[in-house]
Design a protein around this motif. Structure first.
Motif, PDB file in Angstrom:
ATOM      1  N   ALA A 178       1.114 -37.205  14.866  1.00 57.46           N
ATOM      2  CA  ALA A 178       1.304 -36.446  16.094  1.00 57.46           C
ATOM      3  C   ALA A 178       1.383 -34.962  15.785  1.00 57.46           C
ATOM      4  O   ALA A 178       1.756 -34.554  14.677  1.00 57.46           O
ATOM      5  CB  ALA A 178       2.573 -36.899  16.817  1.00 57.46           C
ATOM      6  N   VAL A 235      -5.113 -49.248  24.465  1.00 54.25           N
ATOM      7  CA  VAL A 235      -5.154 -48.225  23.412  1.00 54.25           C
ATOM      8  C   VAL A 235      -6.584 -48.012  22.927  1.00 54.25           C
ATOM      9  O   VAL A 235      -7.059 -46.873  22.782  1.00 54.25           O
ATOM     10  CB  VAL A 235      -4.228 -48.621  22.243  1.00 54.25           C
ATOM     11  CG1 VAL A 235      -4.457 -47.707  21.045  1.00 54.25           C
ATOM     12  CG2 VAL A 235      -2.771 -48.574  22.672  1.00 54.25           C
ATOM     13  N   ALA A 256      -6.665 -43.098  14.751  1.00 51.54           N
ATOM     14  CA  ALA A 256      -5.927 -42.580  15.904  1.00 51.54           C
ATOM     15  C   ALA A 256      -5.427 -43.718  16.785  1.00 51.54           C
ATOM     16  O   ALA A 256      -4.298 -43.670  17.291  1.00 51.54           O
ATOM     17  CB  ALA A 256      -6.815 -41.630  16.710  1.00 51.54           C
ATOM     18  N   SER A 257      -6.261 -44.747  16.977  1.00 52.32           N
ATOM     19  CA  SER A 257      -5.834 -45.907  17.766  1.00 52.32           C
ATOM     20  C   SER A 257      -4.627 -46.580  17.118  1.00 52.32           C
ATOM     21  O   SER A 257      -3.656 -46.950  17.793  1.00 52.32           O
ATOM     22  CB  SER A 257      -6.983 -46.916  17.895  1.00 52.32           C
ATOM     23  OG  SER A 257      -8.120 -46.324  18.472  1.00 52.32           O
ATOM     24  N   HIS A 259      -2.461 -45.242  15.020  1.00 51.26           N
ATOM     25  CA  HIS A 259      -1.296 -44.367  15.118  1.00 51.26           C
ATOM     26  C   HIS A 259      -0.708 -44.374  16.526  1.00 51.26           C
ATOM     27  O   HIS A 259       0.518 -44.328  16.699  1.00 51.26           O
ATOM     28  CB  HIS A 259      -1.680 -42.943  14.720  1.00 51.26           C
ATOM     29  CG  HIS A 259      -1.777 -42.749  13.248  1.00 51.26           C
ATOM     30  ND1 HIS A 259      -2.068 -41.537  12.656  1.00 51.26           N
ATOM     31  CD2 HIS A 259      -1.623 -43.623  12.212  1.00 51.26           C
ATOM     32  CE1 HIS A 259      -2.078 -41.673  11.336  1.00 51.26           C
ATOM     33  NE2 HIS A 259      -1.815 -42.935  11.055  1.00 51.26           N
ATOM     34  N   LEU A 260      -1.569 -44.425  17.534  1.00 53.71           N
ATOM     35  CA  LEU A 260      -1.083 -44.424  18.909  1.00 53.71           C
ATOM     36  C   LEU A 260      -0.273 -45.686  19.206  1.00 53.71           C
ATOM     37  O   LEU A 260       0.787 -45.619  19.850  1.00 53.71           O
ATOM     38  CB  LEU A 260      -2.263 -44.299  19.879  1.00 53.71           C
ATOM     39  CG  LEU A 260      -1.929 -44.190  21.375  1.00 53.71           C
ATOM     40  CD1 LEU A 260      -0.954 -43.044  21.635  1.00 53.71           C
ATOM     41  CD2 LEU A 260      -3.204 -43.997  22.183  1.00 53.71           C
ATOM     42  N   VAL A 281       2.252 -45.541  25.812  1.00 60.23           N
ATOM     43  CA  VAL A 281       0.970 -45.045  25.321  1.00 60.23           C
ATOM     44  C   VAL A 281       0.612 -43.735  26.004  1.00 60.23           C
ATOM     45  O   VAL A 281       0.198 -42.764  25.359  1.00 60.23           O
ATOM     46  CB  VAL A 281      -0.131 -46.100  25.556  1.00 60.23           C
ATOM     47  CG1 VAL A 281      -1.493 -45.567  25.110  1.00 60.23           C
ATOM     48  CG2 VAL A 281       0.198 -47.396  24.810  1.00 60.23           C
ATOM     49  N   LEU A 284       2.581 -40.595  24.866  1.00 58.95           N
ATOM     50  CA  LEU A 284       2.311 -40.119  23.506  1.00 58.95           C
ATOM     51  C   LEU A 284       0.856 -39.738  23.280  1.00 58.95           C
ATOM     52  O   LEU A 284       0.515 -39.215  22.216  1.00 58.95           O
ATOM     53  CB  LEU A 284       2.712 -41.201  22.499  1.00 58.95           C
ATOM     54  CG  LEU A 284       4.216 -41.428  22.347  1.00 58.95           C
ATOM     55  CD1 LEU A 284       4.489 -42.781  21.713  1.00 58.95           C
ATOM     56  CD2 LEU A 284       4.824 -40.308  21.506  1.00 58.95           C
ATOM     57  N   ALA A 285      -0.011 -39.987  24.245  1.00 61.92           N
ATOM     58  CA  ALA A 285      -1.448 -39.813  24.036  1.00 61.92           C
ATOM     59  C   ALA A 285      -1.811 -38.389  23.646  1.00 61.92           C
ATOM     60  O   ALA A 285      -2.606 -38.159  22.723  1.00 61.92           O
ATOM     61  CB  ALA A 285      -2.219 -40.232  25.288  1.00 61.92           C
ATOM     62  N   VAL A 288      -0.605 -37.551  20.067  1.00 59.31           N
ATOM     63  CA  VAL A 288      -1.280 -38.314  19.012  1.00 59.31           C
ATOM     64  C   VAL A 288      -2.774 -38.019  18.943  1.00 59.31           C
ATOM     65  O   VAL A 288      -3.365 -38.019  17.855  1.00 59.31           O
ATOM     66  CB  VAL A 288      -1.042 -39.829  19.212  1.00 59.31           C
ATOM     67  CG1 VAL A 288      -1.835 -40.650  18.203  1.00 59.31           C
ATOM     68  CG2 VAL A 288       0.442 -40.161  19.097  1.00 59.31           C
ATOM     69  N   LEU A 289      -3.407 -37.731  20.065  1.00 59.82           N
ATOM     70  CA  LEU A 289      -4.868 -37.610  20.097  1.00 59.82           C
ATOM     71  C   LEU A 289      -5.388 -36.181  20.109  1.00 59.82           C
ATOM     72  O   LEU A 289      -6.479 -35.906  19.587  1.00 59.82           O
ATOM     73  CB  LEU A 289      -5.421 -38.346  21.323  1.00 59.82           C
ATOM     74  CG  LEU A 289      -5.119 -39.844  21.441  1.00 59.82           C
ATOM     75  CD1 LEU A 289      -5.751 -40.400  22.706  1.00 59.82           C
ATOM     76  CD2 LEU A 289      -5.616 -40.599  20.218  1.00 59.82           C
TER      77      LEU A 289
END
Length: 325
Positions: A178, A235, A256-257, A259-260, A281, A284-285, A288-289
């Motif tokens: 993140a 996700v 990334a998926s 980690h999410l 999800v 945090l998107a 994280v993304l």
């Protein structure tokens, strides 16, 4: 395959300990509850955190406070243009007494590694962290040395527009679970900081509220948080949508998926739940993304923000309903 599960007692202990850690860190970091919560989420999800902002807003203080609160070993690496990869990972040094080489561990051998101003070092030195972050091990001269759990890299970086900075390579940004921005404190928080911290070091008064064994138990409990197949599909759908979005020339990677989902499990556990919700999800998107994707030239010209594009992706992907156990 049996569903993962977490014992109620373990979940209760996790939330109690996490709350104590949160309060301890917030006694040092004024007015940034969302940033502190994200840092805790990343720690329990066994990820790494990238803190980006201008100098002087408390990036390094956040990392040090987290390490002090959980009574773990903390090592700080000040990244500079002349820093060598061996300063990070370690080096074999010849010992004349035993007539053999012995390994001298680098600064990365700690539970909490503070990478201060990581983008002021050369790309070669930045890349020295890649294996450490991805595999939690260091290989020097063909010999592999494991890193002790918990292990988290909290790296700070200044905006790339500032003098003397190198942009982080895409491969290294992808290793960070993140990214958060500290931002300037509110007027009230800044006044509180002047009142409480102007004459004393806030870290000196911070007492540990947990230890490494407690953190490992919390991490193990997070592994047992249930993620329904529908949530996992959600996700994957969000990550896939970034790869097809017209405003992005580089979408989210499969890492990334992963980690999410891991971060969503940790967020659910911190909320006292034994299962992941789509809300976890969504919340945090962006963190994280956003740092993994790259805007298209047209989107850059239109001055679209990466966070705006991620929010647009979330608005387009259908949200699953129910727990789906």
């Amino acid at each position: 395959m049996t569903a993962a599960s977490v014992e109620p007692q373990a979940l209760e202990q996790l939330t109690r300990t996490a709350e104590a850690v949160r309060r301890a860190v917030e006694s040092v970091i004024e007015g940034k509850p969302d940033v502190v919560r994200t840092a805790l989420t990343v720690l329990l999800a066994e990820g790494h955190l990238l803190v980006e902002d201008v100098p002087g807003v408390g990036k390094t203080m956040l990392a040090k406070a987290l390490g002090r609160a959980i009574d773990c070993s903390v090592r700080r690496i000040q990244f500079t243009p002349d820093l060598l990869p061996s300063d990070v990972t370690g080096v074999n040094v010849y010992n004349a007494e035993v007539r053999d080489f012995e390994f001298k561990p680098g600064a990365v051998f700690a539970n909490v590694v503070v990478g201060d101003e990581i983008n002021r070092a050369s790309p070669k030195t930045q890349s020295a962290l890649l294996e450490c972050m991805a595999e939690r091990q260091v290989t020097v001269d063909g010999v592999t040395y494991p890193l002790e759990r918990p292990f988290i890299v909290v790296a700070t970086q200044n905006p790339v527009e500032m003098e003397g900075t190198y942009p982080l390579p895409e491969a290294q940004r992808d290793r960070f679970m993140a990214r958060v921005s500290m931002g300037y404190p509110s007027t009230t928080a800044e006044l509180d900081m002047l009142e409480n911290h102007s004459t004393a070091d806030p870290l000196a008064a911070l007492q540990p509220v947990a230890d490494a064994a407690d953190v490992r138990a919390m991490i193990d409990a997070v592994h047992g948080v249930w993620a329904a197949p529908a949530v996992k599909e959600y996700v994957v759908a969000v990550a896939a949508a970034t790869r097809e979005h017209p405003d992005l020339r580089l979408g989210a990677s499969p890492r990334a998926s992963l980690h999410l989902l891991r971060a969503a499990r940790a967020a659910a556990a911190l909320a006292g739940r034994d299962h992941v919700l789509p809300d976890d999800v969504q919340q945090l998107a962006v963190a994280v993304l956003a740092h993994r994707v790259l805007l298209s030239p047209d989107a850059q010209l239109a001055r679209r923000g990466v966070a705006d594009v991620v929010h647009d992706v979330l608005s387009r992907v259908p949200v699953p309903g129910g727990r789906g156990r």
